[in-house]
Enzyme design. Structure first.
Site, mmCIF file in Angstrom:
data_model
loop_
_atom_site.group_PDB
_atom_site.id
_atom_site.type_symbol
_atom_site.label_atom_id
_atom_site.label_comp_id
_atom_site.label_asym_id
_atom_site.label_seq_id
_atom_site.Cartn_x
_atom_site.Cartn_y
_atom_site.Cartn_z
ATOM 1 N N THR A 160 12.297 12.752 -9.698
ATOM 2 C CA THR A 160 12.182 11.941 -8.930
ATOM 3 C C THR A 160 11.089 11.237 -9.217
ATOM 4 O O THR A 160 10.124 11.761 -9.546
ATOM 5 C CB THR A 160 11.981 12.599 -7.546
ATOM 6 O OG1 THR A 160 11.359 11.489 -6.732
ATOM 7 C CG2 THR A 160 11.688 13.524 -7.182
ATOM 8 N N ASP A 161 10.628 10.422 -8.350
ATOM 9 C CA ASP A 161 9.093 9.865 -9.150
ATOM 10 C C ASP A 161 8.388 10.177 -7.719
ATOM 11 O O ASP A 161 6.754 10.177 -7.987
ATOM 12 C CB ASP A 161 9.776 7.914 -8.577
ATOM 13 C CG ASP A 161 9.942 7.871 -6.953
ATOM 14 O OD1 ASP A 161 10.777 8.277 -6.694
ATOM 15 O OD2 ASP A 161 9.815 6.381 -6.805
ATOM 16 N N GLY B 233 1.603 13.074 6.238
ATOM 17 C CA GLY B 233 1.226 12.877 4.865
ATOM 18 C C GLY B 233 2.051 11.611 4.130
ATOM 19 O O GLY B 233 2.386 11.489 3.055
HETATM 20 P P1 NAD Z 1 22.419 15.711 -2.106
HETATM 21 O O1 NAD Z 1 20.937 16.110 -1.530
HETATM 22 O O2 NAD Z 1 23.039 14.686 -1.739
HETATM 23 O O3 NAD Z 1 23.113 16.455 -2.687
HETATM 24 C C1 NAD Z 1 22.567 18.152 -3.393
HETATM 25 C C2 NAD Z 1 23.591 18.564 -3.803
HETATM 26 O O4 NAD Z 1 23.131 19.772 -4.680
HETATM 27 C C3 NAD Z 1 24.453 19.309 -2.677
HETATM 28 O O5 NAD Z 1 25.747 19.099 -2.972
HETATM 29 C C4 NAD Z 1 24.385 20.651 -2.653
HETATM 30 O O6 NAD Z 1 25.574 21.157 -1.654
HETATM 31 C C5 NAD Z 1 24.148 21.248 -4.049
HETATM 32 N N1 NAD Z 1 22.990 22.299 -4.121
HETATM 33 C C6 NAD Z 1 21.800 22.546 -3.180
HETATM 34 N N2 NAD Z 1 21.381 23.412 -3.050
HETATM 35 C C7 NAD Z 1 22.191 23.937 -3.954
HETATM 36 C C8 NAD Z 1 22.087 25.645 -4.643
HETATM 37 N N3 NAD Z 1 21.363 26.516 -3.901
HETATM 38 N N4 NAD Z 1 23.043 25.542 -5.744
HETATM 39 C C9 NAD Z 1 23.886 25.170 -6.102
HETATM 40 N N5 NAD Z 1 24.549 23.739 -5.023
HETATM 41 C C10 NAD Z 1 22.985 23.555 -4.523
HETATM 42 O O7 NAD Z 1 20.790 14.592 -3.092
HETATM 43 P P2 NAD Z 1 20.867 13.759 -4.042
HETATM 44 O O8 NAD Z 1 20.252 12.602 -3.242
HETATM 45 O O9 NAD Z 1 22.149 13.951 -4.733
HETATM 46 O O10 NAD Z 1 20.079 13.995 -5.071
HETATM 47 C C11 NAD Z 1 20.158 14.575 -6.344
HETATM 48 C C12 NAD Z 1 18.722 15.254 -6.930
HETATM 49 O O11 NAD Z 1 18.662 13.897 -7.337
HETATM 50 C C13 NAD Z 1 18.105 16.254 -7.067
HETATM 51 O O12 NAD Z 1 17.986 16.927 -7.696
HETATM 52 C C14 NAD Z 1 17.100 15.238 -6.239
HETATM 53 O O13 NAD Z 1 16.176 15.489 -6.261
HETATM 54 C C15 NAD Z 1 17.171 14.184 -7.141
HETATM 55 N N6 NAD Z 1 16.926 12.622 -6.669
HETATM 56 C C16 NAD Z 1 17.037 12.071 -5.656
HETATM 57 C C17 NAD Z 1 16.562 10.461 -5.529
HETATM 58 C C18 NAD Z 1 17.863 9.808 -4.274
HETATM 59 O O14 NAD Z 1 16.928 9.197 -3.581
HETATM 60 N N7 NAD Z 1 18.751 10.321 -3.333
HETATM 61 C C19 NAD Z 1 15.804 9.958 -6.308
HETATM 62 C C20 NAD Z 1 15.677 10.476 -6.793
HETATM 63 C C21 NAD Z 1 15.832 11.920 -7.302
#
Ligand code: NAD
Ligand code: TYD
Length: 350
Positions: A125-126, A283
């Site tokens: 992520t950014d 923060g």
């Molecule tokens: P989300 O919270 O919607 O989904 C996370 C998924 O991971 C869920 O399905 C959850 O059940 C699963 N999960 C969590 N802990 C787990 C574990 N211990 N073992 C197996 N599965 C597990 O998240 P998202 O928004 O889809 O983000 C996905 C990725 O992208 C993340 O790594 C996040 O850091 C990154 N990201 C998100 C954004 C954003 O705007 N949402 C931006 C940049 C990066």
């Protein structure tokens, strides 16, 4: 056909990525997901019976489960979306963030190394660069200065991945995207939370003065970028994925009011009057800004949809899927909502 291991594929971004891989008939997908509050198999209902898709419920922090899955499925590559992903929750309790986002990544890295996968893509992520206020948009080699426990856990994961690259020559690639929005996003994040509250007749909470700036990327643009990095990103490289356009949170909420009013036949001015400035997130970073020239030049990737068009698409999806919203916001969500909006930061500023 080769098997791709996707973790966190039942979450917001992961489900869009799995759908894209299945649509492109690129690889068979095994989706490893713990199904936390944010994971929902319903997000993949349309492809769940596809012969190139399989689901494995499990935890990335569990080495024996992960080891057995690698042994059985022999994935050629891994894309790791699994994470605790919400900044506000990390402020309430950082523990699950360190568990999943750091220890879980280590478990995956060890399994990937042992089974000699050809590619390991860490979805980052950014937010790991920290506050961009008064700075140039961040480039991939800029130092990491995370502000929240969430961002710190993701930065730790990136550093661990880079260490595995250097120490064990793990075939690593990293993507760092800006704020995503679109269908299937859990309504704890700004865009779906505002849509839900607007349709429910609730207040629209804006932290602090609402002048914090973010770069908003439509989820389908992000997963197209991740797919390109999987196909031909340079091993050892990191790719920023953003739009280069910034908006204040207040602007996003106001535009949302207008789009929701148009699509749901409501009064836009009345919706805007429901905006409430509440105490700021501790923060809180003022600005995120990304330079994504590397992805543009090396991968010919750039976002396709305008903010207005993609936001309208998003609003229409939530209007058409209000039962989905009801299902994912029953139970635990209500306690979380109270903790952030009534007890922790619930004091209205004006
Ligand atoms: P989300 O919270 O919607 O989904 C996370 C998924 O991971 C869920 O399905 C959850 O059940 C699963 N999960 C969590 N802990 C787990 C574990 N211990 N073992 C197996 N599965 C597990 O998240 P998202 O928004 O889809 O983000 C996905 C990725 O992208 C993340 O790594 C996040 O850091 C990154 N990201 C998100 C954004 C954003 O705007 N949402 C931006 C940049 C990066
Ligand atoms: P969010 O969607 O939680 O994503 P992130 O914290 O990963 O950027 O928040 C986006 C921006 O919106 C962030 O600056 C915090 C702000 N925000 C509000 O003002 N009110 C809210 O109710 C929420 C959830 C977020």
């Amino acid at each position: 056909m080769k098997t791709l291991l996707v973790t966190g594929g039942c979450g917001f971004i992961g489900s869009h990525f799995v759908r894209l891989v299945i649509q492109k008939k690129a690889w068979r997908v095994i989706n490893l997901d713990k199904l936390t509050y944010a994971g929902n198999p319903e997000n993949l209902d349309d492809i769940k019976n596809n012969s190139r898709y399989a689901f494995a419920r499990g935890d990335i922090t569990d080495p024996s489960f992960v080891g057995e899955l690698f042994q059985k499925e022999k994935p050629w590559a891994v894309v790791n979306f699994a994470a605790e992903s919400h900044v506000d929750r990390s402020i309430i309790d950082a523990s699950p963030f360190l568990q999943t986002n750091v220890s879980g990544v280590q478990v995956l890295l060890d399994a990937a190394r042992q089974h000699q996968v050809e590619r390991f893509l860490q979805v980052s992520t950014d937010e790991i660069y920290g506050d961009a206020d008064g700075k140039e948009p961040f480039q991939e080699e800029d130092p990491l200065k995370p502000s929240s426990p969430y961002a710190a856990s993701k930065a730790a994961a990136d550093l661990l991945c880079l260490a595995y690259r250097r120490t064990y020559e793990l075939p690593l690639v990293i993507t760092r995207s800006s704020n995503n929005y679109g269908p299937f996003q859990f309504p704890e994040k700004l865009v779906p939370l505002v849509i839900r509250n607007a349709l429910n007749g609730d207040d629209l909470p804006v932290y602090g003065d609402g002048m914090q700036r973010r770069d908003w990327l439509y989820v389908e643009d992000n997963v197209r970028g991740i797919f390109k990095v999987m196909e031909r990103g340079r091993i050892g490289s990191t790719y920023n994925l953003g739009t280069g356009e910034e908006r204040t949170n207040l602007d996003v909420v106001q535009v949302l009011c207008d789009v929701i009013a148009q699509e749901a036949n409501l009064d836009s001015a009345a919706l805007r009057r429901r905006i409430r400035f509440i105490a700021d997130r501790p923060g809180h970073d003022r600005r995120y800004a990304l330079n994504f020239a590397r992805a543009r030049q090396e991968l010919q990737w750039s976002p396709q949809l305008s903010f207005e068009a993609a936001l309208r698409r998003t609003v229409c999806w939530y209007l058409d899927n209000q039962e989905w919203v009801k299902r994912v916001t029953s139970g635990e969500y209500l306690d979380y909502y109270k903790a952030v909006y009534t007890h922790t930061w619930g004091r209205a500023r004006r």
